[in-house]
Design an enzyme around this catalytic site. Sequence first.
Site: not given
Length: 220
Positions: A42, A44, A46, A98, A101
């Site tokens: 992803c 993302d 993080r 994750h 999400c």
Amino acid sequence: MHPLDPLFKKNREWSESIRRRDPDFFPTLSRQQAPAYLWIGCSDSRVPANEICGLLPGEIFVHRNVANIVVHSDLNCLSVMQYAIDVLQVKHILVVGHYGCGGVRAALSNQKFGLIDNWLRHVQDVKGKYTDHLACIADESARIDRLCELNVIDQVINAAETTLVQNAWERGQELAVHGWVYGLHDGLVRHLGISLSNADELAAALKTDWARKKAALVDV
Ligand code: CO
């Protein structure tokens, strides 16, 4: 001071720290890369591939998009896979979702954000396959996390069904596709019980009832 100056400062410090340990590190890497892994994760902020696996530059080839989706018409993802499989000869493709999400949350709750809603339709297709199962999960964050897991499993199967993986298997190339999910809350990766390294394992995965099979940590 320019707002981006701290990034240049950090970059110089990072480069110097690596060159102190190994003066040949960058010259060697600049001549070749030979990663054993392809990470499809992803976007993302993080979920950084190298840091999570403790890998240095040169050790993992990376493709990221919102909600770690593998679609058969996505020329970007397919090109990354083709180069990784045919040229770099990676041995492992890691499809990494994750928990928590935002893309999966938006898809599950029909939130509207604009253009990206079209991309998240692919996650809604996964949701549609498991509607009854997801409806049995009362807690909303547990429901999102379960869809995060099921989405990874579907994307692993999508990756394995591409002509790229199929052709690699047909010519006897060693290549496995794995489904992982990462916990934002503890920094740990979990294997979702799906690793496909040949056509028979893909056929078995297609017959598996993934909703009934408890994959990772989400309690249903
Ligand atoms: Co995400």
